[in-house]
Design an enzyme around this catalytic site. Structure first.
Site, PDB file in Angstrom:
ATOM      1  N   ASN A  10      33.571   4.788  15.588  1.00  0.00           N
ATOM      2  CA  ASN A  10      33.789   5.878  16.541  1.00  0.00           C
ATOM      3  C   ASN A  10      33.242   5.420  17.891  1.00  0.00           C
ATOM      4  O   ASN A  10      32.032   5.425  18.099  1.00  0.00           O
ATOM      5  CB  ASN A  10      33.054   7.137  16.039  1.00  0.00           C
ATOM      6  CG  ASN A  10      33.088   8.267  17.049  1.00  0.00           C
ATOM      7  OD1 ASN A  10      33.847   8.237  18.016  1.00  0.00           O
ATOM      8  ND2 ASN A  10      32.250   9.280  16.835  1.00  0.00           N
ATOM      9  N   TRP A  11      34.161   5.027  18.760  1.00  0.00           N
ATOM     10  CA  TRP A  11      33.722   4.471  20.052  1.00  0.00           C
ATOM     11  C   TRP A  11      33.299   5.559  21.040  1.00  0.00           C
ATOM     12  O   TRP A  11      32.847   5.253  22.145  1.00  0.00           O
ATOM     13  CB  TRP A  11      34.855   3.632  20.679  1.00  0.00           C
ATOM     14  CG  TRP A  11      35.175   2.388  19.935  1.00  0.00           C
ATOM     15  CD1 TRP A  11      34.519   1.904  18.823  1.00  0.00           C
ATOM     16  CD2 TRP A  11      36.216   1.446  20.230  1.00  0.00           C
ATOM     17  NE1 TRP A  11      35.100   0.729  18.416  1.00  0.00           N
ATOM     18  CE2 TRP A  11      36.143   0.425  19.264  1.00  0.00           C
ATOM     19  CE3 TRP A  11      37.204   1.369  21.213  1.00  0.00           C
ATOM     20  CZ2 TRP A  11      37.024  -0.657  19.257  1.00  0.00           C
ATOM     21  CZ3 TRP A  11      38.073   0.289  21.208  1.00  0.00           C
ATOM     22  CH2 TRP A  11      37.976  -0.724  20.244  1.00  0.00           C
ATOM     23  N   LYS A  12      33.504   6.802  20.688  1.00  0.00           N
ATOM     24  CA  LYS A  12      33.143   7.928  21.567  1.00  0.00           C
ATOM     25  C   LYS A  12      33.702   7.679  22.975  1.00  0.00           C
ATOM     26  O   LYS A  12      34.837   7.220  23.105  1.00  0.00           O
ATOM     27  CB  LYS A  12      31.620   8.133  21.575  1.00  0.00           C
ATOM     28  CG  LYS A  12      31.043   8.242  20.157  1.00  0.00           C
ATOM     29  CD  LYS A  12      29.623   8.715  20.118  1.00  0.00           C
ATOM     30  CE  LYS A  12      29.153   8.782  18.664  1.00  0.00           C
ATOM     31  NZ  LYS A  12      27.843   9.357  18.521  1.00  0.00           N
ATOM     32  N   HIS A  97      33.240  16.702  15.169  1.00  0.00           N
ATOM     33  CA  HIS A  97      32.042  15.894  15.441  1.00  0.00           C
ATOM     34  C   HIS A  97      30.987  16.792  16.092  1.00  0.00           C
ATOM     35  O   HIS A  97      31.323  17.668  16.902  1.00  0.00           O
ATOM     36  CB  HIS A  97      32.395  14.714  16.352  1.00  0.00           C
ATOM     37  CG  HIS A  97      31.274  13.721  16.427  1.00  0.00           C
ATOM     38  ND1 HIS A  97      30.160  13.935  17.197  1.00  0.00           N
ATOM     39  CD2 HIS A  97      31.082  12.540  15.792  1.00  0.00           C
ATOM     40  CE1 HIS A  97      29.323  12.908  17.032  1.00  0.00           C
ATOM     41  NE2 HIS A  97      29.864  12.050  16.184  1.00  0.00           N
ATOM     42  N   GLU A 169      26.907  13.762   8.696  1.00  0.00           N
ATOM     43  CA  GLU A 169      26.214  13.192   9.856  1.00  0.00           C
ATOM     44  C   GLU A 169      25.089  14.130  10.290  1.00  0.00           C
ATOM     45  O   GLU A 169      25.323  15.054  11.095  1.00  0.00           O
ATOM     46  CB  GLU A 169      27.182  13.025  11.031  1.00  0.00           C
ATOM     47  CG  GLU A 169      28.300  12.047  10.779  1.00  0.00           C
ATOM     48  CD  GLU A 169      28.767  11.381  12.071  1.00  0.00           C
ATOM     49  OE1 GLU A 169      28.765  10.150  12.116  1.00  0.00           O
ATOM     50  OE2 GLU A 169      29.089  12.094  13.037  1.00  0.00           O
ATOM     51  N   GLY A 233      28.864   4.877  15.076  1.00  0.00           N
ATOM     52  CA  GLY A 233      29.053   5.147  16.502  1.00  0.00           C
ATOM     53  C   GLY A 233      28.652   3.940  17.332  1.00  0.00           C
ATOM     54  O   GLY A 233      29.374   2.942  17.412  1.00  0.00           O
ATOM     55  N   GLY A 234      27.446   4.000  17.907  1.00  0.00           N
ATOM     56  CA  GLY A 234      26.965   2.980  18.840  1.00  0.00           C
ATOM     57  C   GLY A 234      27.223   1.549  18.382  1.00  0.00           C
ATOM     58  O   GLY A 234      27.751   0.737  19.150  1.00  0.00           O
TER      59      GLY A 234
HETATM   60  P1  PGA Z   1      25.689   6.573  15.854  1.00  0.00           P
HETATM   61  O1  PGA Z   1      26.827   7.691  15.902  1.00  0.00           O
HETATM   62  O2  PGA Z   1      26.109   5.540  14.845  1.00  0.00           O
HETATM   63  O3  PGA Z   1      25.619   6.040  17.256  1.00  0.00           O
HETATM   64  O4  PGA Z   1      24.430   7.267  15.439  1.00  0.00           O
HETATM   65  C1  PGA Z   1      27.485   8.105  14.731  1.00  0.00           C
HETATM   66  C2  PGA Z   1      28.490   9.179  15.077  1.00  0.00           C
HETATM   67  O5  PGA Z   1      28.175  10.026  15.923  1.00  0.00           O
HETATM   68  O6  PGA Z   1      29.600   9.208  14.535  1.00  0.00           O
END
Ligand code: PGA
Length: 251
Positions: A10-12, A97, A169, A233-234
């Site tokens: 998830n590149w946000k 999300h 999550e 994510g990150g």
């Molecule tokens: P993160 O994010 O791996 O940066 O904690 C996960 C997500 O929000 O899907």
């Protein structure tokens, strides 16, 4: 160790358009190799979906969106329909999300409507649920998960839906470096599986964990009973890190 894990990146809003395209261009060969033996979904932001969809066309890497409209079409400025997502090659879409619930006021009822839109286009929803630190301290984690799941359950009882992913999550674990413990995750996944069994054939449902997954902790997390993969994510925005997570390589 489960061999059929799904790894969702998830590149946000971390990678702007040019960097999103460069990620695929630069890592094209390694991505193809990685996807030979592993199920991978990449979720860039909307602007990059169509081009990345073309770049990934003949690969095993699946494309996912980070959100979808709750409506099929119409006067909804700024929204993107499930029809468009399918046309540009999306087979997955993240919904609900916690960042959308927090910053865009998205409700669990809207999440359920989005799932119906995705189901109609045969796009697998990745439904995010999770509690805050305060909820956990108050001992109401499962009440919160239940509230988030109830409209989803009502929807899937009446909507033909092929596959579905639920990503547990915990909000306190997202982007904080505070990964949940194996016990906490196992308990939550066990509860979710049990709770969902009233609504759908469990075979259709894959349970993911998300929240500060990185190359150092993925190897430990992978032993969790019932885990079907990770929502990353990150760490997914850095290909080398994402690759190590997929390969469960912490060196
Ligand atoms: P993160 O994010 O791996 O940066 O904690 C996960 C997500 O929000 O899907």
């Amino acid at each position: 160790m489960p061999s059929d894990l799904l790894f969702v990146g998830n590149w946000k809003m971390q990678l702007p358009y040019t960097r999103s395209i460069a990620y695929i261009d630069t890592n094209q060969d390694n991505l193809r190799t990685l996807a030979q033996n592993n199920a991978i979904v990449l979720c860039p932001s909307f602007d990059a979906l169509a081009n990345i969809g073309m770049l990934l066309k003949d690969t095993n890497i699946a494309l996912g969106a980070q959100d979808v409209s709750a409506h099929a079409s119409g006067a909804y400025t700024g929204q993107v329909s499930a029809t468009s997502l399918k046309e540009v090659g999306c087979d997955y879409c993240i919904v609900g999300h916690s960042e959308r619930r927090q910053y865009n006021g998205e409700t669990s009822k809207q999440v359920a409507q989005k799932i119906a839109q995705l189901a109609a286009k045969n796009i697998t929803p990745i439904i995010c649920i999770g509690e805050t630190q305060a909820h956990r301290q108050q001992g109401i984690t499962t009440d919160i998960l239940q509230e988030q799941l109830n409209p989803v359950i009502d929807m899937i009882k009446t909507t033909p839906i092929e596959h579905l992913c639920i990503a547990y999550e915990p909000i306190w674990a997202i982007g904080t470096g505070n990964v949940a413990s194996n016990d906490e995750i196992a308990q939550a996944l066990g509860w979710i599986r049990q709770y969902l069994s009233q609504a759908a054939s469990i075979a259709k449902i894959r349970l993911l964990y998300g929240g500060s997954v990185n190359p150092d902790n993925a190897r430990t997390l992978v032993s969790i009973e019932g885990l079907g993969g990770f929502l990353v994510g990150g760490a997914s925005t850095d290909f080398q890190k994402f690759e190590k997570i997929v390969l469960l390589d912490n060196k």
